[in-house]
Structure formats: structure tokens, C-alpha cells
Design an enzyme around this catalytic site. Structure first.
Site, PDB file in Angstrom:
ATOM      1  N   HIS A 111     -92.941 -48.358  -8.366  1.00 52.71           N
ATOM      2  CA  HIS A 111     -92.149 -49.341 -10.180  1.00 52.71           C
ATOM      3  C   HIS A 111     -91.500 -48.430  -9.442  1.00 52.71           C
ATOM      4  O   HIS A 111     -91.994 -47.189  -9.806  1.00 52.71           O
ATOM      5  CB  HIS A 111     -92.996 -49.307 -10.953  1.00 52.71           C
ATOM      6  CG  HIS A 111     -92.748 -49.338 -12.419  1.00 52.71           C
ATOM      7  ND1 HIS A 111     -92.441 -48.481 -13.183  1.00 52.71           N
ATOM      8  CD2 HIS A 111     -92.368 -51.253 -12.683  1.00 52.71           C
ATOM      9  CE1 HIS A 111     -91.708 -49.259 -13.801  1.00 52.71           C
ATOM     10  NE2 HIS A 111     -91.915 -50.132 -14.448  1.00 52.71           N
ATOM     11  N   ARG A 120     -88.107 -52.291  -9.646  1.00 49.29           N
ATOM     12  CA  ARG A 120     -88.681 -52.784  -8.664  1.00 49.29           C
ATOM     13  C   ARG A 120     -88.084 -53.620  -7.743  1.00 49.29           C
ATOM     14  O   ARG A 120     -87.174 -54.568  -8.220  1.00 49.29           O
ATOM     15  CB  ARG A 120     -89.802 -53.451  -9.308  1.00 49.29           C
ATOM     16  CG  ARG A 120     -91.186 -53.003  -9.505  1.00 49.29           C
ATOM     17  CD  ARG A 120     -92.428 -53.823 -10.535  1.00 49.29           C
ATOM     18  NE  ARG A 120     -92.131 -54.230 -11.968  1.00 49.29           N
ATOM     19  CZ  ARG A 120     -92.571 -55.200 -12.214  1.00 49.29           C
ATOM     20  NH1 ARG A 120     -93.242 -56.102 -11.757  1.00 49.29           N
ATOM     21  NH2 ARG A 120     -92.212 -55.552 -13.627  1.00 49.29           N
ATOM     22  N   LYS A 156     -86.372 -57.435  -8.447  1.00 57.42           N
ATOM     23  CA  LYS A 156     -85.936 -57.043  -9.874  1.00 57.42           C
ATOM     24  C   LYS A 156     -84.399 -57.433 -10.362  1.00 57.42           C
ATOM     25  O   LYS A 156     -84.161 -56.655  -8.905  1.00 57.42           O
ATOM     26  CB  LYS A 156     -86.407 -56.293 -10.513  1.00 57.42           C
ATOM     27  CG  LYS A 156     -89.060 -56.251 -10.461  1.00 57.42           C
ATOM     28  CD  LYS A 156     -88.962 -57.589 -11.114  1.00 57.42           C
ATOM     29  CE  LYS A 156     -89.367 -56.935 -12.730  1.00 57.42           C
ATOM     30  NZ  LYS A 156     -89.611 -57.585 -14.254  1.00 57.42           N
ATOM     31  N   ASP A 166     -80.881 -52.496 -14.355  1.00 55.03           N
ATOM     32  CA  ASP A 166     -81.795 -52.626 -15.837  1.00 55.03           C
ATOM     33  C   ASP A 166     -80.814 -50.510 -16.077  1.00 55.03           C
ATOM     34  O   ASP A 166     -81.424 -50.136 -15.214  1.00 55.03           O
ATOM     35  CB  ASP A 166     -82.984 -52.259 -16.145  1.00 55.03           C
ATOM     36  CG  ASP A 166     -83.115 -52.266 -17.696  1.00 55.03           C
ATOM     37  OD1 ASP A 166     -82.157 -51.105 -18.331  1.00 55.03           O
ATOM     38  OD2 ASP A 166     -84.072 -52.348 -18.021  1.00 55.03           O
ATOM     39  N   CYS A 217     -81.853 -48.201 -17.434  1.00 46.71           N
ATOM     40  CA  CYS A 217     -82.676 -47.148 -17.885  1.00 46.71           C
ATOM     41  C   CYS A 217     -82.975 -46.795 -15.956  1.00 46.71           C
ATOM     42  O   CYS A 217     -82.964 -45.432 -16.483  1.00 46.71           O
ATOM     43  CB  CYS A 217     -83.843 -46.872 -18.890  1.00 46.71           C
ATOM     44  SG  CYS A 217     -84.799 -49.281 -17.988  1.00 46.71           S
ATOM     45  N   TYR A 218     -83.101 -47.224 -15.282  1.00 47.03           N
ATOM     46  CA  TYR A 218     -83.793 -46.933 -14.183  1.00 47.03           C
ATOM     47  C   TYR A 218     -82.728 -46.013 -13.323  1.00 47.03           C
ATOM     48  O   TYR A 218     -82.563 -45.318 -12.324  1.00 47.03           O
ATOM     49  CB  TYR A 218     -83.911 -47.829 -12.999  1.00 47.03           C
ATOM     50  CG  TYR A 218     -84.769 -48.294 -13.701  1.00 47.03           C
ATOM     51  CD1 TYR A 218     -86.220 -48.147 -13.425  1.00 47.03           C
ATOM     52  CD2 TYR A 218     -85.141 -49.971 -14.313  1.00 47.03           C
ATOM     53  CE1 TYR A 218     -87.264 -48.386 -14.060  1.00 47.03           C
ATOM     54  CE2 TYR A 218     -86.320 -50.715 -14.850  1.00 47.03           C
ATOM     55  CZ  TYR A 218     -87.949 -49.848 -14.702  1.00 47.03           C
ATOM     56  OH  TYR A 218     -89.137 -50.265 -14.576  1.00 47.03           O
ATOM     57  N   ASP A 233     -79.383 -52.203 -21.452  1.00 53.33           N
ATOM     58  CA  ASP A 233     -79.945 -52.210 -20.197  1.00 53.33           C
ATOM     59  C   ASP A 233     -78.697 -53.426 -18.881  1.00 53.33           C
ATOM     60  O   ASP A 233     -78.826 -52.356 -17.941  1.00 53.33           O
ATOM     61  CB  ASP A 233     -80.505 -53.389 -20.669  1.00 53.33           C
ATOM     62  CG  ASP A 233     -81.773 -54.158 -19.583  1.00 53.33           C
ATOM     63  OD1 ASP A 233     -80.783 -54.412 -18.845  1.00 53.33           O
ATOM     64  OD2 ASP A 233     -82.563 -54.866 -20.336  1.00 53.33           O
ATOM     65  N   ASP A 255     -79.970 -49.801 -27.761  1.00 48.93           N
ATOM     66  CA  ASP A 255     -81.035 -48.707 -28.357  1.00 48.93           C
ATOM     67  C   ASP A 255     -81.188 -47.740 -28.042  1.00 48.93           C
ATOM     68  O   ASP A 255     -80.266 -47.257 -26.915  1.00 48.93           O
ATOM     69  CB  ASP A 255     -82.338 -49.414 -28.305  1.00 48.93           C
ATOM     70  CG  ASP A 255     -82.948 -49.892 -26.748  1.00 48.93           C
ATOM     71  OD1 ASP A 255     -82.631 -48.801 -25.893  1.00 48.93           O
ATOM     72  OD2 ASP A 255     -83.056 -50.562 -26.049  1.00 48.93           O
ATOM     73  N   HIS A 298     -82.410 -46.892 -23.771  1.00 49.02           N
ATOM     74  CA  HIS A 298     -81.643 -46.906 -23.024  1.00 49.02           C
ATOM     75  C   HIS A 298     -80.038 -45.890 -23.240  1.00 49.02           C
ATOM     76  O   HIS A 298     -79.878 -44.922 -22.333  1.00 49.02           O
ATOM     77  CB  HIS A 298     -81.101 -48.276 -22.961  1.00 49.02           C
ATOM     78  CG  HIS A 298     -81.973 -48.832 -22.339  1.00 49.02           C
ATOM     79  ND1 HIS A 298     -82.773 -50.029 -23.185  1.00 49.02           N
ATOM     80  CD2 HIS A 298     -82.120 -50.130 -21.344  1.00 49.02           C
ATOM     81  CE1 HIS A 298     -83.598 -50.675 -22.441  1.00 49.02           C
ATOM     82  NE2 HIS A 298     -83.416 -50.518 -21.325  1.00 49.02           N
TER      83      HIS A 298
HETATM   84 ZN   LIG Z   1     -84.709 -50.221 -19.028  1.00 47.78          ZN
END
Ligand SMILES: [Zn+2]
Length: 419
Positions: free
Chosen positions: A233, A276, A279, A282, A284-285, A337, A344, A347
Site C-alpha cells: 500500500h 494499491r 485501485k 487518487d 493524495c498518492y 482526490d 479537503d 488532499h
Molecule cells: Zn486520497
């Protein structure tokens, strides 16, 4: 610096070739993936229709206004984060330092006062005043205080009780629980290593056994899971790798398989990262995954790897910047995201941190910038281990390294008494 007029990858004729192919085997995840690609494709084509010059803009003023307001007032929607209040301080302060927006001294002082109230009498920081100490808000509070970087901020941290707290969550196998009586996972090792190294409280026993425990979290995929035996992850892999860097044991990891795993997490069509395998993308990654590449670059360089680039990280820096700038900005400020999600502070912090990683290669003599869009899109560089601007790290280390390492009180008490 590279030309700002590099044509956008997402608008090239060949870009559609990167769309996901399910080989006529439809699954729940393939349907979701195609849905996300359609929404991203729509955002790219709306962008193309509205802009003759392909230079995506970072909405600095809007992000600044959104962040500034958040430091003083949060809507009811943030009630669920009542136990993560030091995180809100860190996410906002770090976003502001990346945007190079100064924070007034009076606000900094208020944040110091608030974080002091979150500090537990038995050491470490809690998610809010009167709550129990926990490693995650401890990490966030120490980072926030180092970003503020004033004497008042440094003085908030009680290093003796912080060390006591770290010992109280340390487990015999080298791992750490997140709080007394709580769960073990690799986040805790990173949070502990981060705060202990910044505040200079590391002694020879504090991290005994920790690197071997972290190593057990790396699995056959190449990335790390939260605990040994779990799926790899992005967030946990970052935590494990960054902790190994701090503890100077990164060579214990299988770096090549980690590299293979993380580079496969950048999405071909969207340009952002998934957390992952199998998936969805996103924002934040952009930090948790892309932030691994500077760490891997440094670790492989140290091992004498001779084929490393001296200009680029081993991911598509342009594609990531395009994804963040075109798909992850709320027009009213704040980042998110993926298209359709709401903004937010979490993020906002990690999209901006990832954007900074993608803009800046290396440091000092090897520093090389690759900025998509106008020069005004440039963010301050971030330190890939601590995710604070590097000057603030240097300043904190200089401050705390003048102070003696506190003694672990239990060890001191069990030492044989002199006659
Ligand atoms: Zn995220």
C-alpha cells in the site's frame, strides 16, 4: 529549466492509447476504472476546449484563501476530524509553506498555544486537548511546530516526556503501537522515527529491532503492507521506506522490487498514482507514491547504481503535474482526490506536496526544475522524508542538536545504585 511550452501529454493524439483495456473480461474494478477514465477524459477535453494555450495554472490565490480561512474557522464537516486537530494545523501550514505564503506571527503563536494544549502530561500529542496521546497527531504536531520554527514553537515540545511516550508504545519485536493499547502498523514506526530524529531524542535502544520489523512488511509485490503479511500500500510503503532512511537501514529493503512496484502505480491514462494494485487514481498518492522516488533515487545512488538520471526522478513528472493541475483543483480553492470528489485539507496538502516533488529534481548542485505551465506554478521544494520545506528541517535539527539527548527514565531507574 525546461521550456514551459512543452505540449501537454494529456492532449496529445496518442493519449487515448493509454486507456484501460479489459480484454473483454469485465469485473467490478474494470467497470470502476473505466468510469474514472471517462470522467478524467471529460475534464481533459473541457480543458482543451477552453484553453488555446496549453498552460495549466495553479490557482494560488484561491488555495491561499481556502487555507487561510481553515486556520481560523472550520465548517461542521470537520467535526469527524475532532481527534485529528494537529493534522489540520500541519496540512494547512505545510500547504502554505509550499505556496510560499507567510503566516502572521500572531496566528503562529495561537497554533503553538493550541498544540501545547494537545500535549499529554505523560508525553506525546493527542488529537485534541484532553484526549489520549497518539503517534499520528504527535507526528503532525511536531511537524507543524518545526514549520513555525520559532523559539516558542520549539519550546512547546517536552522532549523528556516525548521519549517516555515513545517507549510506552514500543513493542518487544521492534514495532510500535499507535497509542497505548492501540494497533501496530508501519505508520507508527515512521511517526516515531520522524519526531525522534527531528527533536534529537534517539538513543541506542529506542529503535532496536525496528528496521527488521519494517523489513518484514515488504512483501512479494515489492511494496510494504501495514503489518507483515498484508497487501502492499502506498501510504505504508512511504512510511516504511522513510523510516528506514531515517534509521540509516534502507539497504535492508529490496529496493529494485520496491522501485518496480511503485513505478507501476502511476496510472497510464490519468497520470496520477493509485495507492494499491488494481485501485483507482487518487490525488493524495501524488505524495505517498511519487514521494518514494526521491528516496529510492538517493538510496540507489548511495549503493553506487550508475544508471541513475541526474535530471529526472523515475516517474513521469509531467503526467503527474497535468493530473494535479487539471483534475485535482477546486476552482474555489483546495485540492481533491479525483474529479467529482470534494476538496479537503488532507488532499490539498498531499496534492501540493506531490506537485512539488514532480517540479523539483534533486537538491543543491543537482537541483533541476521541471515546471508544467507558467513559472508562477512553482512551489517551494519539500523534504521527501519529513514533508516539510528543507530549510525548516535544517533549522529544527540545528536547534535540537544543541540540546542533550534525554535519558530514558525507566533505564536510568533500573541502573544499579551507587553505594
Ligand atoms: Zn486520497
Amino acid at each position: 529549466m525546461d521550456s514551459s511550452f512543452t505540449p501537454l501529454r494529456c492532449l496529445s493524439d496518442q493519449h487515448a492509447l493509454e486507456l484501460f483495456k479489459d480484454d473483454n473480461v469485465e469485473t467490478v474494478t474494470s467497470v470502476e476504472q473505466k468510469k474514472v477514465e471517462r470522467s478524467v477524459q471529460e475534464v481533459f477535453s473541457v480543458y482543451q476546449q477552453n484553453h488555446t494555450l496549453s498552460q495549466p495554472t495553479l490557482l494560488r490565490d484561491q488555495h491561499y484563501a481556502y487555507l487561510k480561512k481553515g486556520l481560523r474557522h472550520l465548517s461542521d464537516a470537520y467535526e469527524c476530524l475532532d481527534a485529528s486537530r494537529p493534522w489540520l494545523c500541519y496540512w494547512i501550514l505545510h500547504s502554505l509553506e509550499l505556496l510560499e505564503e507567510p503566516v502572521p506571527a500572531s496566528i503562529c503563536s495561537d497554533v503553538c498555544g493550541f498544540l501545547a494544549r494537545c500535549q499529554s502530561p505523560t508525553g506525546g500529542f493527542a488529537g485534541g486537548p484532553g484526549q489520549h496521546a497518539h503517534l499520528a497527531p504527535t507526528y503532525a504536531a511536531v511537524n507543524a511546530l518545526c514549520i513555525i520554527g520559532t523559539q516558542e514553537a520549539y519550546d512547546v515540545i517536552n522532549r523528556q516526556t516525548l521519549l517516555d511516550f515513545l517507549y510506552s508504545v514500543k513493542q518487544p519485536d521492534g514495532s510500535f503501537v499507535m497509542h497505548v493499547g492501540g494497533e501496530v502498523d508501519v505508520r507508527s514506526a515512521y511517526c516515531a522515527a520522524s519526531v525522534a530524529s527531528l527533536t534529537n531524542i534517539i538513543n541506542p535502544t529506542l529503535f532496536e529491532g525496528t528496521p527488521s520489523w519494517i523489513l518484514r512488511c515488504q512483501n512479494w509485490e515489492g511494496g510494504l503492507g501495514g503489518v507483515p503479511g498484508l497487501e502492499a500500500h502506498g501510504g505504508y510503503t512511504f512510511c516504511g521506506m522513510a523510516a528506514m532512511m531515517i534509521l540509516n537501514k534502507v539497504h535492508m529493503l529490496d529496493l529494485k522490487s520496491l522501485l518496480r512496484w511503485v513505478t507501476s502505480r502511476q496510472m497510464r491514462f490519468e497520470g496520477g498514482f493509485q495507492g494499491r494494485c488494481n485501485k483507482l487514481v487518487d490525488g493524495c498518492y501524488s505524495f505517498w507514491q511519487a514521494g518514494l522516488l526521491p528516496l529510492l533515487h538517493r538510496a540507489l545512488f548511495k549503493e553506487g547504481e550508475s544508471t541513475l538520471s541526474m535530471r529526472n526522478w523515475m516517474f513521469d513528472q509531467q503526467a503527474l503535474q497535468e493530473y494535479i493541475l487539471i483534475c485535482c483543483q477546486n476552482p474555489a480553492g483546495g485540492l481533491l482526490d479525483k474529479p467529482g470528489k470534494s476538496r479537503d485539507f488532507y488532499h490539498t496538502c498531499y496534492c501540493l506536496s506531490g506537485l512539488s516533488i514532480a517540479q523539483h529534481f534533486g537538491s543543491k548542485d543537482f537541483h533541476h526544475e521541471h515546471i508544467v505551465g507558467k513559472e508562477e506554478n512553482r512551489l517551494a521544494p519539500t523534504h521527501p522524508i519529513y514533508n516539510i520545506c528543507p530549510e525548516k528541517i535544517a533549522q529544527a535539527i540545528e536547534h535540537f542538536h544543541q540540546l542533550p539527548v534525554p535519558v530514558h527514565r525507566e533505564e536510568a531507574a533500573s541502573a544499579p545504585e551507587l553505594p
